[in-house]
Design a protein around this motif. Structure first.
Motif, PDB file in Angstrom:
ATOM      1  N   VAL A 179       0.841  -1.207   0.000  1.00  0.00           N
ATOM      2  CA  VAL A 179       0.000   0.000   0.000  1.00  0.00           C
ATOM      3  C   VAL A 179       0.873   1.253   0.000  1.00  0.00           C
ATOM      4  CG1 VAL A 179      -1.636   1.363   1.357  1.00  0.00           C
ATOM      5  CG2 VAL A 179      -1.993  -1.103   1.084  1.00  0.00           C
ATOM      6  N   LYS A 180       1.864   1.286   0.863  1.00  0.00           N
ATOM      7  CA  LYS A 180       2.738   2.468   0.963  1.00  0.00           C
ATOM      8  C   LYS A 180       3.475   2.728  -0.350  1.00  0.00           C
ATOM      9  CE  LYS A 180       3.569   1.565   5.879  1.00  0.00           C
ATOM     10  NZ  LYS A 180       4.594   1.155   6.873  1.00  0.00           N
ATOM     11  N   ASN A 181       4.022   1.664  -0.954  1.00  0.00           N
ATOM     12  CA  ASN A 181       4.795   1.818  -2.179  1.00  0.00           C
ATOM     13  C   ASN A 181       3.921   2.244  -3.349  1.00  0.00           C
ATOM     14  OD1 ASN A 181       7.152   1.063  -0.857  1.00  0.00           O
ATOM     15  ND2 ASN A 181       6.939  -1.110  -1.388  1.00  0.00           N
ATOM     16  N   GLU A 182       2.753   1.616  -3.479  1.00  0.00           N
ATOM     17  CA  GLU A 182       1.858   1.956  -4.599  1.00  0.00           C
ATOM     18  C   GLU A 182       1.350   3.390  -4.482  1.00  0.00           C
ATOM     19  OE1 GLU A 182       0.590  -0.078  -7.432  1.00  0.00           O
ATOM     20  OE2 GLU A 182       2.603  -0.745  -6.846  1.00  0.00           O
ATOM     21  N   TYR A 183       1.083   3.828  -3.260  1.00  0.00           N
ATOM     22  CA  TYR A 183       0.614   5.196  -3.089  1.00  0.00           C
ATOM     23  C   TYR A 183       1.745   6.188  -3.360  1.00  0.00           C
ATOM     24  CZ  TYR A 183      -1.359   9.408  -1.045  1.00  0.00           C
ATOM     25  OH  TYR A 183      -1.801  10.697  -0.860  1.00  0.00           O
ATOM     26  N   ALA A 184       2.930   5.887  -2.879  1.00  0.00           N
ATOM     27  CA  ALA A 184       4.066   6.793  -3.057  1.00  0.00           C
ATOM     28  C   ALA A 184       4.495   6.888  -4.516  1.00  0.00           C
ATOM     29  CB  ALA A 184       5.242   6.343  -2.186  1.00  0.00           C
ATOM     30  N   GLU A 185       4.506   5.759  -5.215  1.00  0.00           N
ATOM     31  CA  GLU A 185       5.049   5.737  -6.576  1.00  0.00           C
ATOM     32  C   GLU A 185       3.980   6.002  -7.647  1.00  0.00           C
ATOM     33  OE1 GLU A 185       7.024   2.015  -7.061  1.00  0.00           O
ATOM     34  OE2 GLU A 185       8.415   2.360  -5.384  1.00  0.00           O
ATOM     35  N   LYS A 186       2.732   5.540  -7.414  1.00  0.00           N
ATOM     36  CA  LYS A 186       1.705   5.639  -8.457  1.00  0.00           C
ATOM     37  C   LYS A 186       0.463   6.412  -8.015  1.00  0.00           C
ATOM     38  CE  LYS A 186       3.124   1.115 -10.272  1.00  0.00           C
ATOM     39  NZ  LYS A 186       2.671  -0.270 -10.595  1.00  0.00           N
ATOM     40  N   ASN A 187       0.485   6.888  -6.772  1.00  0.00           N
ATOM     41  CA  ASN A 187      -0.651   7.636  -6.214  1.00  0.00           C
ATOM     42  C   ASN A 187      -1.948   6.811  -6.206  1.00  0.00           C
ATOM     43  OD1 ASN A 187      -1.443  10.044  -4.935  1.00  0.00           O
ATOM     44  ND2 ASN A 187      -2.437  10.782  -6.801  1.00  0.00           N
ATOM     45  N   VAL A 188      -1.831   5.502  -6.069  1.00  0.00           N
ATOM     46  CA  VAL A 188      -3.004   4.630  -5.956  1.00  0.00           C
ATOM     47  C   VAL A 188      -3.591   4.802  -4.555  1.00  0.00           C
ATOM     48  CG1 VAL A 188      -3.850   2.253  -6.006  1.00  0.00           C
ATOM     49  CG2 VAL A 188      -2.030   2.972  -7.573  1.00  0.00           C
ATOM     50  N   ASP A 189      -4.901   5.075  -4.480  1.00  0.00           N
ATOM     51  CA  ASP A 189      -5.485   5.367  -3.165  1.00  0.00           C
ATOM     52  C   ASP A 189      -6.549   4.370  -2.717  1.00  0.00           C
ATOM     53  OD1 ASP A 189      -7.542   6.020  -4.864  1.00  0.00           O
ATOM     54  OD2 ASP A 189      -7.564   8.162  -4.373  1.00  0.00           O
ATOM     55  N   HIS A 190      -6.812   3.332  -3.521  1.00  0.00           N
ATOM     56  CA  HIS A 190      -7.767   2.305  -3.099  1.00  0.00           C
ATOM     57  C   HIS A 190      -7.168   0.925  -3.319  1.00  0.00           C
ATOM     58  CE1 HIS A 190     -11.425   0.065  -2.382  1.00  0.00           C
ATOM     59  NE2 HIS A 190     -11.216  -0.555  -3.534  1.00  0.00           N
ATOM     60  N   PHE A 191      -7.320   0.070  -2.307  1.00  0.00           N
ATOM     61  CA  PHE A 191      -6.769  -1.279  -2.374  1.00  0.00           C
ATOM     62  C   PHE A 191      -7.801  -2.279  -1.870  1.00  0.00           C
ATOM     63  CE2 PHE A 191      -3.466   1.814  -1.741  1.00  0.00           C
ATOM     64  CZ  PHE A 191      -2.474   1.465  -2.637  1.00  0.00           C
ATOM     65  N   SER A 192      -7.808  -3.445  -2.480  1.00  0.00           N
ATOM     66  CA  SER A 192      -8.743  -4.495  -2.083  1.00  0.00           C
ATOM     67  C   SER A 192      -7.981  -5.814  -2.019  1.00  0.00           C
ATOM     68  CB  SER A 192      -9.890  -4.591  -3.097  1.00  0.00           C
ATOM     69  OG  SER A 192     -10.760  -5.653  -2.777  1.00  0.00           O
ATOM     70  N   PHE A 193      -7.982  -6.429  -0.853  1.00  0.00           N
ATOM     71  CA  PHE A 193      -7.305  -7.708  -0.656  1.00  0.00           C
ATOM     72  C   PHE A 193      -8.330  -8.793  -0.362  1.00  0.00           C
ATOM     73  CE2 PHE A 193      -4.323  -4.397   0.782  1.00  0.00           C
ATOM     74  CZ  PHE A 193      -3.255  -4.640  -0.069  1.00  0.00           C
ATOM     75  N   ASN A 194      -8.350  -9.805  -1.197  1.00  0.00           N
ATOM     76  CA  ASN A 194      -9.275 -10.932  -1.010  1.00  0.00           C
ATOM     77  C   ASN A 194      -8.569 -12.016  -0.203  1.00  0.00           C
ATOM     78  OD1 ASN A 194     -11.042 -13.055  -1.159  1.00  0.00           O
ATOM     79  ND2 ASN A 194     -11.343 -12.964  -3.364  1.00  0.00           N
ATOM     80  N   GLU A 195      -9.039 -12.197   1.034  1.00  0.00           N
ATOM     81  CA  GLU A 195      -8.440 -13.221   1.897  1.00  0.00           C
ATOM     82  C   GLU A 195      -9.331 -14.452   2.016  1.00  0.00           C
ATOM     83  OE1 GLU A 195      -7.386 -11.318   5.595  1.00  0.00           O
ATOM     84  OE2 GLU A 195      -5.458 -10.691   4.726  1.00  0.00           O
ATOM     85  N   LEU A 196     -10.174 -14.662   1.031  1.00  0.00           N
ATOM     86  CA  LEU A 196     -11.088 -15.800   0.936  1.00  0.00           C
ATOM     87  C   LEU A 196     -12.223 -15.731   1.962  1.00  0.00           C
ATOM     88  CD1 LEU A 196      -8.620 -18.743   0.188  1.00  0.00           C
ATOM     89  CD2 LEU A 196      -9.871 -17.287  -1.410  1.00  0.00           C
ATOM     90  N   SER A 197     -11.874 -15.648   3.230  1.00  0.00           N
ATOM     91  CA  SER A 197     -12.925 -15.580   4.252  1.00  0.00           C
ATOM     92  C   SER A 197     -13.449 -14.158   4.440  1.00  0.00           C
ATOM     93  CB  SER A 197     -12.402 -16.113   5.591  1.00  0.00           C
ATOM     94  OG  SER A 197     -11.332 -15.306   6.065  1.00  0.00           O
ATOM     95  N   ARG A 198     -12.699 -13.179   3.929  1.00  0.00           N
ATOM     96  CA  ARG A 198     -13.102 -11.782   4.058  1.00  0.00           C
ATOM     97  C   ARG A 198     -12.310 -10.915   3.084  1.00  0.00           C
ATOM     98  NH1 ARG A 198     -10.302  -9.010   9.407  1.00  0.00           N
ATOM     99  NH2 ARG A 198      -8.132  -9.468   8.894  1.00  0.00           N
ATOM    100  N   TYR A 199     -12.775  -9.684   2.911  1.00  0.00           N
ATOM    101  CA  TYR A 199     -12.043  -8.682   2.136  1.00  0.00           C
ATOM    102  C   TYR A 199     -11.459  -7.642   3.092  1.00  0.00           C
ATOM    103  CZ  TYR A 199     -13.894 -10.235  -2.383  1.00  0.00           C
ATOM    104  OH  TYR A 199     -14.192 -10.961  -3.508  1.00  0.00           O
ATOM    105  N   ILE A 200     -10.290  -7.149   2.725  1.00  0.00           N
ATOM    106  CA  ILE A 200      -9.715  -5.994   3.404  1.00  0.00           C
ATOM    107  C   ILE A 200      -9.601  -4.870   2.375  1.00  0.00           C
ATOM    108  CG2 ILE A 200      -7.727  -5.032   4.621  1.00  0.00           C
ATOM    109  CD1 ILE A 200      -7.060  -7.786   5.654  1.00  0.00           C
ATOM    110  N   PHE A 201     -10.317  -3.786   2.621  1.00  0.00           N
ATOM    111  CA  PHE A 201     -10.238  -2.617   1.757  1.00  0.00           C
ATOM    112  C   PHE A 201      -9.403  -1.552   2.464  1.00  0.00           C
ATOM    113  CE2 PHE A 201     -14.684  -4.258   1.061  1.00  0.00           C
ATOM    114  CZ  PHE A 201     -14.402  -4.906  -0.140  1.00  0.00           C
ATOM    115  N   VAL A 202      -8.595  -0.856   1.705  1.00  0.00           N
ATOM    116  CA  VAL A 202      -7.836   0.274   2.229  1.00  0.00           C
ATOM    117  C   VAL A 202      -8.109   1.479   1.351  1.00  0.00           C
ATOM    118  CG1 VAL A 202      -5.571   1.191   2.850  1.00  0.00           C
ATOM    119  CG2 VAL A 202      -6.018  -1.269   3.066  1.00  0.00           C
ATOM    120  N   ASN A 203      -8.524   2.576   1.964  1.00  0.00           N
ATOM    121  CA  ASN A 203      -8.750   3.804   1.224  1.00  0.00           C
ATOM    122  C   ASN A 203      -7.952   4.949   1.835  1.00  0.00           C
ATOM    123  OD1 ASN A 203     -11.379   2.453   0.034  1.00  0.00           O
ATOM    124  ND2 ASN A 203     -11.037   4.383  -1.069  1.00  0.00           N
TER     125      ASN A 203
END
Length: 256
Positions: free
Chosen positions: A41-65
């Protein structure tokens, strides 16, 4: 309506969204996220300014905004509401029914985010015949925030419930909602509060107390509200008229 509550800890078997502003991105650490996820998350935001992330952990999702706040409270709050609406659409797409909110953002911004999710969840199902189309997949919001108390969530429930009631009335077809049915709806809603409502129909109106020198039709009613606004001694007259597919409304004060 989506239910909302406060929680003390994040549960591992429920999906979660992490809200943070750009100043706190580098403080993301292991916990909900793994070290690899936090670094990503830190690298993608710093290098590409990506501000939304979604991680599929099968039993649940983790979203980061990551939210870019401008510092103007009402504008930031509206941006959080809009983000809440977008996240609700994402939850519907991913079939997420329960979502936990983890955030160090200002309490007002987190509340605005939750409000955005709840208001955008509205659906008008009264005349849908397909049961599958009447079910909204999202059910519950759980907020973990040190500065938000349980009582802080009650105003959100009131605002959202009131908004949904108004939307229901607006969405009713003109063949259904007229002066009489509107009066009945308001009287029914008043039963949930300490507001006393008296509906004045054609016969009582024609006695000339409120409207004089005017022929009253069955499409007109007057509602007398007591215990309404500011003082319990206040009485307000709510007059509505249904004419040419339009409802006109006026509210006046009466001291007697």
């Amino acid at each position: 309506m989506i239910s909302i509550d406060k929680i003390q800890t994040i549960k591992e078997d429920y999906s979660v969204i992490i809200l943070c502003n750009k100043e706190n991105v580098n403080s993301l650490s292991e916990g909900i996220l793994s070290k690899k996820q936090a670094d990503y998350v830190k690298n993608e935001y710093a290098e590409k300014n990506v501000d939304h992330f979604s991680f599929n952990e099968l039993s649940r999702y983790i979203f980061v905004n990551i939210v870019d706040e401008c510092g103007i409270a009402y504008k930031d709050a509206e941006n959080y509401r809009r983000l809440g609406a977008r996240i609700l659409s994402l939850c519907d797409e991913k079939h997420v029914k329960d979502l936990q909110i983890e955030s160090d953002c200002h309490r007002d911004m987190v509340i605005a985010f939750a409000e955005g999710m709840m208001i955008s969840s509205y659906v008008f199902d009264n005349y849908k015949t397909d049961p599958k189309r009447c079910i909204h997949p999202f059910d519950n919001l759980h907020i973990k925030h040190n500065d938000i108390k349980v009582e802080d969530l009650e105003p959100i429930r009131i605002v959202v419930e009131a908004t949904e009631k108004c939307r229901d009335l607006v969405n009713e077809p003109v063949t259904v909602i007229n002066a009489e049915t509107l009066a009945a709806s308001i009287a029914t809603m008043a039963q949930e509060t300490d507001i006393k409502v008296e509906v004045w129909h054609k016969e009582k109106i024609e006695k000339g107390f409120f409207i004089k020198k005017k022929e009253i039709t069955r499409e007109e009613n007057i509602l007398l509200f007591q215990n309404f606004i500011i003082h319990k001694s206040n009485k307000f007259y709510f007059h509505h008229q249904y004419n040419n597919n339009k409802i006109s409304i006026s509210l006046s004060n009466a001291k007697n």
